[in-house]
Design a protein around this motif. Structure first.
Motif, PDB file in Angstrom:
ATOM      1  N   ASP A  43       1.975   8.494  -0.319  1.00 54.85           N
ATOM      2  CA  ASP A  43       2.137   7.530   0.768  1.00 54.85           C
ATOM      3  C   ASP A  43       1.259   7.855   1.967  1.00 54.85           C
ATOM      4  O   ASP A  43       1.072   7.034   2.839  1.00 54.85           O
ATOM      5  N   SER A  70      14.845   5.711   2.085  1.00 57.39           N
ATOM      6  CA  SER A  70      13.608   5.298   1.425  1.00 57.39           C
ATOM      7  C   SER A  70      13.665   5.709  -0.035  1.00 57.39           C
ATOM      8  O   SER A  70      14.127   6.791  -0.379  1.00 57.39           O
ATOM      9  N   THR A  71      13.214   4.784  -0.879  1.00 57.80           N
ATOM     10  CA  THR A  71      13.285   4.994  -2.332  1.00 57.80           C
ATOM     11  C   THR A  71      11.922   4.719  -2.948  1.00 57.80           C
ATOM     12  O   THR A  71      11.157   3.902  -2.428  1.00 57.80           O
ATOM     13  N   LEU A  72      11.635   5.378  -4.041  1.00 57.11           N
ATOM     14  CA  LEU A  72      10.383   5.107  -4.754  1.00 57.11           C
ATOM     15  C   LEU A  72      10.343   3.648  -5.185  1.00 57.11           C
ATOM     16  O   LEU A  72      11.375   3.100  -5.584  1.00 57.11           O
ATOM     17  N   ALA A  90      15.678  10.158  -3.198  1.00 58.01           N
ATOM     18  CA  ALA A  90      15.680   9.200  -2.085  1.00 58.01           C
ATOM     19  C   ALA A  90      16.068   9.943  -0.807  1.00 58.01           C
ATOM     20  O   ALA A  90      16.811  10.919  -0.848  1.00 58.01           O
ATOM     21  N   VAL A  91      15.531   9.472   0.328  1.00 62.33           N
ATOM     22  CA  VAL A  91      15.773  10.178   1.585  1.00 62.33           C
ATOM     23  C   VAL A  91      16.635   9.323   2.508  1.00 62.33           C
ATOM     24  O   VAL A  91      16.301   8.170   2.794  1.00 62.33           O
ATOM     25  N   GLN A 132       5.701   2.656   7.656  1.00 68.47           N
ATOM     26  CA  GLN A 132       6.748   1.662   7.402  1.00 68.47           C
ATOM     27  C   GLN A 132       7.811   1.639   8.498  1.00 68.47           C
ATOM     28  O   GLN A 132       8.268   0.578   8.898  1.00 68.47           O
ATOM     29  N   LYS A 152       0.793  -1.230   0.000  1.00 67.10           N
ATOM     30  CA  LYS A 152       0.000   0.000   0.000  1.00 67.10           C
ATOM     31  C   LYS A 152       0.823   1.276   0.000  1.00 67.10           C
ATOM     32  O   LYS A 152       0.276   2.360   0.041  1.00 67.10           O
ATOM     33  N   PHE A 153       2.140   1.176  -0.034  1.00 68.56           N
ATOM     34  CA  PHE A 153       2.980   2.380  -0.014  1.00 68.56           C
ATOM     35  C   PHE A 153       3.553   2.670  -1.401  1.00 68.56           C
ATOM     36  O   PHE A 153       3.505   1.818  -2.278  1.00 68.56           O
ATOM     37  N   VAL A 154       4.128   3.839  -1.563  1.00 67.34           N
ATOM     38  CA  VAL A 154       4.790   4.130  -2.838  1.00 67.34           C
ATOM     39  C   VAL A 154       6.311   4.048  -2.710  1.00 67.34           C
ATOM     40  O   VAL A 154       7.029   4.196  -3.683  1.00 67.34           O
ATOM     41  N   THR A 155       6.797   3.807  -1.487  1.00 73.20           N
ATOM     42  CA  THR A 155       8.239   3.712  -1.294  1.00 73.20           C
ATOM     43  C   THR A 155       8.627   2.378  -0.662  1.00 73.20           C
ATOM     44  O   THR A 155       7.829   1.733   0.004  1.00 73.20           O
ATOM     45  N   LYS A 213       8.093   0.197  -9.633  1.00 73.29           N
ATOM     46  CA  LYS A 213       7.045   0.316 -10.654  1.00 73.29           C
ATOM     47  C   LYS A 213       6.619   1.758 -10.892  1.00 73.29           C
ATOM     48  O   LYS A 213       6.001   2.071 -11.898  1.00 73.29           O
ATOM     49  N   TYR A 214       6.939   2.650  -9.954  1.00 73.72           N
ATOM     50  CA  TYR A 214       6.540   4.047 -10.129  1.00 73.72           C
ATOM     51  C   TYR A 214       7.603   4.886 -10.842  1.00 73.72           C
ATOM     52  O   TYR A 214       7.427   6.075 -11.039  1.00 73.72           O
ATOM     53  N   TYR A 244       5.987  10.901  -3.556  1.00 72.57           N
ATOM     54  CA  TYR A 244       6.003  10.571  -2.119  1.00 72.57           C
ATOM     55  C   TYR A 244       4.711  10.956  -1.409  1.00 72.57           C
ATOM     56  O   TYR A 244       4.275  10.292  -0.479  1.00 72.57           O
TER      57      TYR A 244
END
Lengths: 408, 428
Positions: B371, A82-84, A62-63, A355, A10-13, A87-88, B368
């Motif tokens: 999220d 954390s990275t995308l 990325a953070v 996360q 369910k997250f994007v990262t 698939k995005y 981001y």
């Protein structure tokens, strides 16, 4: 060694974390607290902080982040990136793998100069830590808490300030710090977590495999501190600073062993706005702006923290003591039990919304001997009865009354 | 409902304008427990002069009414404070006022529909009495004084005072002790009736929702209202120049803080489509990243010289009435740092490689947001108020190029049109 993979969709990262767990002691805490600051400055592949920052930007922003914590008898360094999710990305790329590679590079492959840390970086970061230690008094609330902790824990290293002290700091140089870090890498527990949808595409970077102590797991139970000493009279400590608002921090020894009953007890005592402390100290008597209590399960204590008007010290202390006595005398309602439990369930249920919270939860199960799953925890909280809470209350005693007040 | 989709990001945005004119935007996020709703009226601190659409009369109300209204909206006729009630339901509820909108919101994991009941009830049922309006005056007065003491707020508002002579964006959001002394129950009702009409509002919701079901729940709770034509707002004439170059204040800070400001004088000509706005917005941010951000030459130089300790913060703030850039930082030598920043923004080169790298970063930052339902809600409401469809930011990134960035940089960052606001420590 393996990556602890948490597959979530369910997250994007992808959240990637490396935790180094080591024993907490007063001799090494200053060095340990300094190490992440040196690591962030450069690696053998990315020589400067600017190179790392540019690499992070190039990885779709990325953070990178890190933190350090005391947990019972352990000291933990936490490194995150954390990275995308792949698939995005607008291109075909395994960014998750790049993420863990970069993180491993920062932690295990620091920039070296003549075989040790870069001298300039160490001196600069020592200077920054020194300022941090000296300005400890700027945040009054945090200062009062860390002072109270020192006094409550007495000789126990858990009482140490998280950045250590200036005396130890001054003995550090690029050589002894590097040697200490190499030793730490041999002896620590290394945990690696990835939470996200690309966990199956990530391989453990080679460089990590050479480090860490595979036997450390057996030490998990040692995270727990021994019980505080029993005292006849609470220790009273008064600090004076230029403050307009006073602080009372009260350290409670908790002898009961049922941590779920203690959790419920603490929630009723001072967990949130429904709690006895908040209702009585703030709402009914208007004595404090803030009042709350926190339970440290690895150290068997509860700390009550308040910010009060200076003239209210005696009154406030009295109201707090009354709440402790009420709980010991069994004055707990069904409604208080339900409110407290609901609040605890809600916090548990929100863990997998975040996360990092999920990673921390899994880490506690893996390395801190906190084995229960979310469901088990909820079940055990549900099973706590009023009698359990009263039993906990009877085993609670005041060990410390710390007061931060004005110089006048 | 109208659906806008980004297949790559697996995002669908559902939009509907209700019969009463309220614009509803739903951004579903599957499997998320947290839900977020924000309901905003396009009414902020710059809207003190307008034409009442029902009477056609020109209205001039004291500064600070929008914020005063925000405070009073929670009070209910039965004595219940809705904010408190929402908190006791376990909701994280709040409200805020900006220059161009006032918003009411909450997030929660449970009790969403109970919260929706309360939110839509208090938003549509104002209850102002002479007494309760009077009671609030002291509380807001204290808040105004708190803002007066706040170094960062002074720094910011002083920057706007340098950039604009008459534009109401330079005013304190909450008004002044003097202006709020003229606010009465009648002022509040009159502004409420005009600006809280559903046709002047936008609602954004994000979380695990079936959009049509949610829309029905929202409709059920909407009260019928007479149609209202568009509200005409009266603003001072467009200002073709900055007001003053420099301003200084003294507050309780340890080290001086500074803010550089630029007007975007070209913005008025390109107030175009959502996509055009998104392109300019994202490009300005990228230029700042490249020229004064953490990876910029000037930041590295200032950091190594010990003139700044932490990265500078910056923003591009726009509406139909204003457009400006602000860059904030902390330094023992604010003037020196400012000189270097404005020089870098006008003269430093950024390479095509810098541009492409920064574009990747901007892409990541925009994705981001998805999220977190709270970040989604905030982004969508802020952009919707400006007339931008948030998904257009992703499209914009594909369309902008190096040449466009160089053009925008030349339009905005002119040394002689830059202003500086400084807040220094109190002496002694």
């Amino acid at each position: 060694m393996e990556i602890n993979k948490i597959k979530s969709k369910k997250f994007v990262t992808n959240a990637i974390a490396i935790y180094l767990t080591t024993k907490l002691d007063k001799e090494t805490i200053t060095m340990n607290a300094l190490i992440p600051e040196i690591l962030k400055r450069g690696t053998e592949n990315y020589k400067t902080q600017l190179d790392i920052s540019k690499k992070l930007e190039d990885m779709y922003g990325a953070v990178f982040n890190f933190s350090r914590e005391k947990v019972g008898n352990f000291f933990v360094m936490k490194f995150y990136i954390s990275t995308l999710e792949n698939k995005y990305l607008p291109e075909e790329k395994n960014l998750a793998q790049e993420g863990i590679n970069l993180l491993a590079d920062i932690v295990f492959n620091p920039l070296k100069e003549d075989g040790v840390f870069n001298a300039k970086y160490v001196e600069q970061e020592k200077e920054n830590r020194k300022k941090e230690i000296e300005s400890r008094k700027d945040d009054k609330d945090a200062y009062a808490y860390s002072r109270a902790l020192e006094e409550l824990m007495e000789d126990n290293p858990y009482g140490s300030f998280i950045y250590g002290d200036i005396e130890h700091l001054e003995k550090i140089d690029n050589k002894n710090l590097y040697e200490h870090y190499q030793k730490l890498l041999k002896e620590c527990k290394i945990d690696i977590f990835v939470d996200g949808c690309d966990v199956d595409d990530i391989a453990l970077p080679e460089i990590i495999k050479q480090h860490g102590d595979p036997e450390f797991k057996q030490l998990s139970d040692e995270v727990k501190n021994k019980l505080l000493n029993e005292v006849k009279e609470p220790k009273k400590v008064i600090d004076k600073l230029d403050v307009t608002q006073g602080k009372i921090d009260i350290g409670l020894r908790v002898s009961d062993e049922d941590k779920y009953a203690i959790l419920v007890y603490n929630q009723i005592l001072g967990g949130d706005a429904n709690s006895k402390l908040f209702q009585n100290v703030r709402e009914k008597n208007g004595l404090a702006y803030t009042v709350r209590s926190t339970y440290s399960k690895y150290n068997n204590f509860i700390m009550i923290r308040t910010g009060i008007q200076l003239e209210n010290f005696d009154k406030c202390l009295k109201v707090i003591e009354d709440q402790l006595a009420d709980l010991q005398n069994g004055k707990v309602t069904e409604k208080e039990m339900t409110d407290a439990k609901e609040c605890l369930y809600a916090a548990l249920r929100e863990i997998d919304e975040n996360q990092l919270a999920t990673i921390n939860f899994e880490y506690a199960r893996e390395t801190l001997a906190d084995d229960d799953s979310v469901e088990d925890k909820e079940k055990k909280i549900r099973a706590v009865t009023i009698d359990d809470v009263i039993r906990v209350a009877k085993g609670v005693s005041v060990n410390l009354v710390y007061y931060l007040t004005n110089e006048k | 409902m109208e659906v806008v989709e980004n297949k790559k990001l697996d995002i669908k945005v559902y939009k509907e304008t209700l019969d009463n004119g309220c614009q509803v935007i739903i951004i579903p996020r599957k499997d998320r427990k947290r839900k977020y709703i924000i309901w905003a009226t396009k009414y902020g601190s710059i809207d003190s002069n307008f034409i009442d659409p029902t009477t056609n009369q020109e209205m001039h109300v004291p500064d600070g009414v929008a914020h005063y209204l925000e405070h009073k909206m929670f009070e209910q006729e039965n004595g219940v404070d809705s904010l408190y009630k929402m908190m006791s339901l376990g909701l994280n509820a709040n409200a805020y006022t900006t220059t161009d909108h006032t918003a009411y919101l909450f997030s929660c994991s449970e009790n969403f529909y109970e919260g929706l009941d309360e939110l839509m009830d208090y938003f549509q049922h104002p209850y102002f009495t002479d007494e309760n309006v009077e009671k609030e005056r002291g509380i807001i007065g204290q808040e105004i004084q708190m803002y007066d003491d706040d170094p960062e707020w002074s720094l910011y508002i002083n920057t706007l005072r340098c950039l604009y002579k008459n534009n109401p964006v330079r005013l304190d959001t909450a008004g002044t002790i003097e202006t709020i002394s003229h606010i009465t129950k009648e002022t509040l009702y009159s502004c409420y009736n005009t600006f809280y009409h559903p046709s002047n509002t936008i609602m954004c919701v994000s979380g695990d929702f079936e959009p049509n079901e949610l829309l029905e729940e929202i409709k059920k709770r909407m009260l019928p209202r007479e149609k209202q034509s568009e509200i005409k707002r009266i603003y001072p004439e467009y200002e073709n120049d900055i007001n003053q170059k420099y301003i200084e204040a003294k507050k309780d800070v340890n080290m001086p803080i500074f803010m550089a400001g630029y007007r975007d004088f070209s913005k008025t000509e390109i107030n175009g489509t959502s996509l055009e706005k998104a392109k300019r917005d994202i490009t300005v941010k990228m230029i700042l990243d490249m020229l004064v951000g953490g990876c910029s030459d000037v930041y590295q130089k200032l950091y190594n010289e010990g003139l700044v300790k932490t990265e500078m913060q910056y923003a591009y703030e726009t509406s139909d009435e204003y457009a400006h850039v602000v860059v904030q930082g902390e330094s023992k030598e604010p003037q020196t740092v400012y000189d270097q920043i404005v020089d870098a923004l006008q003269n430093n080169e950024f390479t095509e490689a810098d541009f492409e790298r920064t574009k990747k970063k901007a892409y990541g930052e925009n994705v981001y947001d998805y999220d977190d339902v709270i970040a989604i809600g905030r982004t969508y409401i802020n952009t919707a108020i400006q007339g931008i469809d948030a998904l257009d930011y992703i499209t914009a990134l594909n369309e902008i190029d190096y040449e466009y960035a160089k053009k925008v940089r030349g339009e905005i960052f002119k040394k002689d049109k830059a202003v500086l606001s400084v807040v220094k420590p109190n002496e002694g």
